[in-house]
Design an enzyme around this catalytic site. Structure first.
Site, PDB file in Angstrom:
ATOM      1  CG  HIS A   1       3.735  -2.200  -1.798  1.00 58.09           C
ATOM      2  ND1 HIS A   1       4.676  -1.488  -1.130  1.00 58.09           N
ATOM      3  CD2 HIS A   1       4.170  -3.757  -1.595  1.00 58.09           C
ATOM      4  CE1 HIS A   1       5.513  -2.469  -0.418  1.00 58.09           C
ATOM      5  NE2 HIS A   1       5.264  -3.575  -0.787  1.00 58.09           N
TER       6      HIS A   1
ATOM      7  NE  ARG B   1      10.296  -2.232   0.897  1.00 59.29           N
ATOM      8  CZ  ARG B   1       9.519  -3.548   0.893  1.00 59.29           C
ATOM      9  NH1 ARG B   1       8.893  -3.649  -0.291  1.00 59.29           N
ATOM     10  NH2 ARG B   1       9.465  -4.288   2.087  1.00 59.29           N
TER      11      ARG B   1
END
Ligand code: NAP
Ligand code: GLV
Length: 309
Positions: A272, A224
Site C-alpha cells: 500500500h 482498495r
C-alpha cells in the site's frame, strides 16, 4: 475549539508538526490522549475506531488523511450531520501516476520474470510488446486516474477509461456506467483499478469481469483490496486467462503469512505504497478547511455522502 487527530497505526507526529508550523495557535489533541469531547469541532483521521465520532456532540468536519474515504464512510455509526473531506493533492496524484507507469513498464518488459530468473541463475530471454501497441484501461478517471492516464499517454500507451459520468478527455476513449463496461473491458490489455470503494464498486474485480478482458490481460489494483475477489483472480491467472497482477492494496493489510499472493510467481505485492500522503504537502488544505469551517464558508474537497466518494 479543538482539533483532534485520530490515526491508530499511523504515526501522528509529522502531522502534528506540520499543523503546528502551518497554524501555531491550533489546539491539537491526538486520540486517545485526554481531551474534552465537547470542544472538538474538526477531526483529521485515518482508520478511526468504529463509532468513535458519535461521541463528539459538536463535531462539524472529519477530514481524511488520504484521497480515499472508505475508512470513514464504512462506519455505520458515523454521525449524519458531520461533513467529510478528503485530500486532493497534485503530488499524491503524480506519485500514483509514476507508480502505475512503472508497473506497466515492469509488466511489458517482463522484469518480474527476470528478477525470478536472476535468483535461479537462469538466462531466458522473452519477447515483449511495445507501449504504443498496448491499450491500458483505467477504471475510475478521477484525480488519480487522470494523473495515471497523463503519464501513460506521455509514454505512448493507448489509454481508455471507465467512469460513472461521461468525460471528454483528449486522447482518452471514455466509457460510462454498467452499459459500457463490457465494451471498455473488451480491448483493455492492462486493467488499472482506481475506483473509490463504495457499495457499487466492492468486489467489482471478479471472475465475470476478468472473463470480459482479452486473453493475457494484466490487472493492476492500486485502489482498495475490497474491490478484488482474491480467489477469482488466482483462478483466472492459474487458468492462463490473465497473465498476472500487481496488487498494492488488500482486504487485510498487512496480508497474512502464507497468503497465496506472497509466493505466486505472477503476482507482484507491494505494501500500500502507490501514493502516500505527505503531511507537509496537504496540511495547508486541511488548515484552510478548518478556517473555512470557523468562518462558515464552503469547504473544499467535500465528499458526496450519497454517492460514497
Ligand atoms: P476520485 O477523484 O473521486 O475519482 C473516482 C473515479 O471513480 C471517478 O472517475 C468516478 O466517476 C469513478 N467512479 C466512482 N464510482 C464509480 C462507479 N460506480 N462506476 C464507475 N465509475 C465510478 O478519486 P481519486 O482521488 O482518483 O482516488 C481513487 C481511489 O484511489 C481512492 O478512493 C483510494 O481508494 C485509491 N488510492 C489508493 C492509493 C494507494 O496508495 N494505493 C493512494 C491514493 C488513492 P465520475 O468521474 O463519473 O464521478
Ligand atoms: C491511500 O490509500 C489514500 O486513499 O490516500
Amino acid at each position: 475549539m479543538s482539533f483532534l487527530i485520530v490515526s491508530p497505526g499511523k504515526d501522528p507526529k509529522p502531522w502534528v508538526e506540520a499543523l503546528k508550523n502551518q497554524h501555531p495557535g491550533l489546539n491539537i489533541y491526538v486520540y486517545p490522549e485526554d481531551h474534552n469531547n465537547e470542544e472538538v469541532e474538526f477531526a483529521l483521521t485515518w482508520n478511526h475506531p468504529r463509532g468513535l465520532f458519535k461521541n463528539y456532540p459538536n463535531l462539524k468536519v472529519v477530514a481524511s488523511m488520504g484521497a480515499g474515504v472508505d475508512h470513514i464512510t464504512s462506519d455505520k455509526d458515523f454521525p449524519e450531520n458531520v461533513t467529510i473531506t478528503r485530500v486532493v493533492d497534485p503530488l499524491l496524484s503524480e506519485d500514483m501516476g509514476y507508480f502505475v507507469l512503472s508497473l506497466c513498464l515492469n509488466h511489458l518488459r517482463n522484469l518480474g520474470h527476470y528478477q525470478q530468473n536472476e535468483i535461479e541463475e537462469k538466462w531466458e530471454p522473452m519477447g515483449y510488446d511495445r507501449n504504443k501497441d498496448i491499450s491500458v484501461g483505467i477504471m475510475g478517471i478521477g484525480e488519480m486516474g487522470k494523473a495515471a492516464a497523463k503519464k501513460l499517454l506521455n509514454n505512448d500507451f493507448k489509454v481508455r477509461s471507465w467512469s460513472r459520468t461521461s468525460k471528454d478527455f483528449d486522447q482518452i476513449n471514455n466509457f460510462v456506467g454498467d452499459e459500457e463496461l463490457e465494451e471498455f473491458l473488451s480491448e483493455t490489455q492492462v486493467l488499472i483499478n482506481l475506483l473509490p470503494l463504495t457499495p457499487q464498486t466492492e468486489k467489482i474485480l471478479n471472475k465475470e469481469l476478468f472473463e470480459q478482458l482479452p486473453e493475457g490481460a494484466y490487472v493492476i489494483n492500486v485502489a482498495r483490496g475490497e474491490h478484488l475477489v482474491e480467489q477469482d483472480l488466482l483462478e483466472m491467472i492459474d487458468s492462463g486467462h490473465l497473465s498476472g497482477a500487481a496488487l498494492d492494496v488488500f482486504w487485510e493489510e498487512p496480508i497474512r503469512d502464507e497468503h497465496p499472493f506472497w509466493k505466486h510467481p505472477k503476482i507482484r505485492v507491494t505494501p500500500h505504497i502507490a501514493s502516500v500522503t505527505h503531511p507537509n504537502s496537504v496540511v495547508p488544505q486541511i488548515v484552510d478547511n478548518y478556517e473555512r469551517m470557523k468562518e462558515e464558508d464552503p469547504l473544499k474537497n467535500v465528499v458526496e455522502k450519497e454517492r460514497g466518494y
